[in-house]
Design a protein around this motif. Structure first.
Motif, PDB file in Angstrom:
ATOM      1  N   GLY A 127       0.272   5.381   1.414  1.00  0.00           N
ATOM      2  CA  GLY A 127       0.208   5.579   2.974  1.00  0.00           C
ATOM      3  C   GLY A 127       1.100   6.539   3.226  1.00  0.00           C
ATOM      4  O   GLY A 127       2.247   6.555   2.993  1.00  0.00           O
TER       5      GLY A 127
ATOM      6  N   ASN B 128       1.202   2.503   5.579  1.00  0.00           N
ATOM      7  CA  ASN B 128       2.223   2.229   4.488  1.00  0.00           C
ATOM      8  C   ASN B 128       3.001   1.198   4.924  1.00  0.00           C
ATOM      9  O   ASN B 128       4.137   1.202   5.528  1.00  0.00           O
ATOM     10  CB  ASN B 128       3.054   3.300   4.229  1.00  0.00           C
ATOM     11  CG  ASN B 128       3.814   3.286   2.974  1.00  0.00           C
ATOM     12  OD1 ASN B 128       4.356   2.145   2.533  1.00  0.00           O
ATOM     13  ND2 ASN B 128       3.700   4.240   1.947  1.00  0.00           N
TER      14      ASN B 128
ATOM     15  N   GLN C 102       7.077  -3.743  -5.093  1.00  0.00           N
ATOM     16  CA  GLN C 102       5.712  -3.685  -5.431  1.00  0.00           C
ATOM     17  C   GLN C 102       5.085  -4.264  -6.589  1.00  0.00           C
ATOM     18  O   GLN C 102       5.471  -3.429  -7.637  1.00  0.00           O
ATOM     19  CB  GLN C 102       5.396  -2.319  -4.932  1.00  0.00           C
ATOM     20  CG  GLN C 102       3.698  -2.150  -4.407  1.00  0.00           C
ATOM     21  CD  GLN C 102       2.854  -1.649  -5.641  1.00  0.00           C
ATOM     22  OE1 GLN C 102       3.169  -1.958  -6.602  1.00  0.00           O
ATOM     23  NE2 GLN C 102       1.704  -0.934  -5.216  1.00  0.00           N
TER      24      GLN C 102
ATOM     25  N   GLY D 274      -0.316  -4.632  -4.151  1.00  0.00           N
ATOM     26  CA  GLY D 274      -0.531  -3.376  -4.281  1.00  0.00           C
ATOM     27  C   GLY D 274      -1.943  -3.111  -5.134  1.00  0.00           C
ATOM     28  O   GLY D 274      -2.888  -4.084  -4.657  1.00  0.00           O
TER      29      GLY D 274
ATOM     30  N   CYS E  29      -5.006   3.651   0.719  1.00  0.00           N
ATOM     31  CA  CYS E  29      -4.068   2.946   1.581  1.00  0.00           C
ATOM     32  C   CYS E  29      -4.183   3.657   2.991  1.00  0.00           C
ATOM     33  O   CYS E  29      -3.893   4.900   3.011  1.00  0.00           O
ATOM     34  CB  CYS E  29      -2.608   3.366   0.893  1.00  0.00           C
ATOM     35  SG  CYS E  29      -2.342   2.826  -0.853  1.00  0.00           S
TER      36      CYS E  29
ATOM     37  N   TRP F 114       0.922  -1.225  -0.163  1.00  0.00           N
ATOM     38  CA  TRP F 114      -0.150  -0.014   0.145  1.00  0.00           C
ATOM     39  C   TRP F 114       0.869   1.307   0.108  1.00  0.00           C
ATOM     40  O   TRP F 114       1.255   1.695   1.009  1.00  0.00           O
ATOM     41  CB  TRP F 114      -0.974  -0.071   1.237  1.00  0.00           C
ATOM     42  CG  TRP F 114      -1.832  -1.573   1.108  1.00  0.00           C
ATOM     43  CD1 TRP F 114      -1.992  -2.466   1.787  1.00  0.00           C
ATOM     44  CD2 TRP F 114      -2.730  -1.858   0.001  1.00  0.00           C
ATOM     45  NE1 TRP F 114      -2.300  -3.393   1.300  1.00  0.00           N
ATOM     46  CE2 TRP F 114      -3.064  -3.166   0.105  1.00  0.00           C
ATOM     47  CE3 TRP F 114      -3.294  -1.001  -1.095  1.00  0.00           C
ATOM     48  CZ2 TRP F 114      -4.015  -3.668  -0.690  1.00  0.00           C
ATOM     49  CZ3 TRP F 114      -4.171  -1.634  -1.935  1.00  0.00           C
ATOM     50  CH2 TRP F 114      -4.522  -2.971  -1.803  1.00  0.00           C
TER      51      TRP F 114
END
Ligand SMILES: CC1(C)CN(C2CCCC2)C(=O)N1c1ccccc1/C=C/C(=O)NO
Ligand SMILES: [Zn+2]
Length: 409
Positions: A170, A182, A289, A329, A179, A167
């Motif tokens: 964040g 994080n 990610q 993600g 998000c 996420w």
């Protein structure tokens, strides 16, 4: 699930392990017994799947992802690990106490009362609502990423996977872009307890602004984000001229792209840049990610990628034989996101997968073709050859400004 003993998987090798040249039977036997089978930790439990399923905009996606991975029998090659929730103190290593107290305070409220003035202050609003149990959710998702990082620190694994994390928007004291915390920043801060230089790669359609912001002024974490850049497209940051600041100048690398880019162009550009970054930055650990909202068929309707693009990037990173953390993600076509992350999981464990989706509980979600491989669309590619060529040179120029790891020691 213990990791498989070597003899069981003799016929299959990690596709990244160097080919065994002609050797005697004895050598091959000893070679295989010594051959590195990558130890892959996979964060998973019924509890985290249920919590992730409740996340708005990705309802039930977690069940599809874990269901498809299991339908191919990949869990037999994974060290399935039940995640523990992160504690308030662990979360406050990055997030502000006020923000966490607020999330805690609304955790048990039902949905209506949440759109208060205070909620807006913390990034929770009508278009980024917090559902009941949001604090419990944040603890579990973030705990899984931190625990995955701990397995790499303790050398318990060569790779660690948390498809429930990733996420990247964040912020320290607010939610952003759906998000609510994080987990990536907390995972990287955990890795920094043991590793000197962390390479963060963000393959999501959106710019990984939350991670870049957190590490923009340090040269110990290099953040690379490849993403769509267009007027009015969220979050709007991540220009190629956005290179980080202070000691971190040139340790943020951005690759802004237009709609319609396809596998070959995307993966060639990203992998060439990754190789340059490896030479200059010499990372000790990698975090990637793997947001799947750039894949054709996603409601974002932007890029024209299939899972092969992300697969080529991950294979390049795995070939470096560095500890690596793979995270999820974005990804709003849930079947394609499951196809993508199952494919990436198979690359991490070195197993080839049949193209026909196996019979399992969610098989119908994969109609009408019921195949693993996604077919590219025939979208117009707004990235001209010139644009890509100039972008590559601009990015290379920035990377060359970076002090080599030896110079900056
Ligand atoms: C609400 C969702 C998350 C979903 N969505 C689409 C797809 C499906 C329905 C519309 C968005 O544009 N979103 C967003 C809305 C506001 C800000 C950010 C995002 C997405 C962030 C992201 O993916 N980062 O990696
Ligand atoms: Zn995204």
């Amino acid at each position: 699930v213990n990791d498989i003993t070597v003899k069981e998987n003799l016929p299959c090798v990690n596709e990244n392990v160097d080919d065994v040249t002609e050797k005697s039977d004895y050598d091959i036997k000893t070679e295989n017994t010594r051959q590195r089978i990558r130890r892959v930790v996979y964060m998973h439990s019924r509890e985290i799947v249920e919590a992730a399923n409740k996340m708005i905009k990705v309802e039930n996606r977690a069940s599809l992802v874990s269901g498809l991975i299991e339908s191919y029998g990949l869990h037999k090659y994974l060290r399935v690990t039940e995640p523990r929730p992160a504690t308030f103190d662990e979360l406050s290593i990055f997030h502000s106490g006020e923000f966490l107290e607020f999330l805690k305070s609304i955790n048990d409220q039902d949905d209506e009362e949440k759109y208060t003035e205070e909620a807006q202050l913390y990034g929770l609003s009508y278009d980024c609502p917090a559902h009941t149990g949001v604090y419990d959710y944040v603890r579990l998702i973030t705990g899984a990423t931190v625990q995955a990082a701990e397995h790499l620190i303790d050398n318990m694994a060569d790779a660690a996977i948390n498809w429930f994390g990733g996420w990247h928007h964040g912020k320290k004291d607010s939610a952003a872009g759906f998000c609510y915390s994080n987990d990536i920043v907390l995972g990287i801060l955990k890795l920094r307890e043991r590793f000197s230089r962390v390479l963060y790669v963000d393959l999501d359609l959106h710019h990984g602004d939350g991670v870049e912001d957190a590490f923009c002024s340090t040269n110990k974490v290099l953040t690379l984000s490849v993403h769509k850049q267009a007027v009015g497209f969220y979050p709007g940051t991540g220009k190629v001229t956005d290179v980080g600041c202070g000691k971190g100048k040139y340790y943020a690398v951005n690759i802004p792209l237009k709609d319609g880019i396809q596998d070959t162009e995307f993966s060639t550009l990203v992998c060439r840049i990754l190789v340059k970054i490896k030479e200059k930055f010499d990372p000790d650990v990698v975090v990637c990610q793997c947001g799947a909202d750039g894949i054709i068929g996603d409601p974002m309707e932007s890029f024209n990628l299939t899972q092969l693009s992300l697969g080529r990037c991950i294979s390049t990173l795995l070939s470096w034989k560095l500890p690596i953390l793979l995270l999820g993600g974005g990804g709003y076509n849930h079947a394609n996101t499951a196809r993508c992350w199952t494919y990436l999981t198979s690359i991490a464990v070195g197993r080839k997968l049949q193209n026909d989706i196996p019979e399992h509980k969610y098989l119908l979600e994969y109609g009408p073709d019921y195949e693993l491989q996604i077919t590219p669309g025939n979208k117009k590619n707004d990235n001209s050859k010139d644009y890509i060529q100039n972008l590559y040179h601009d990015v290379l120029y920035n990377i060359n400004q970076m002090m080599t790891n030896t110079q900056s020691r």
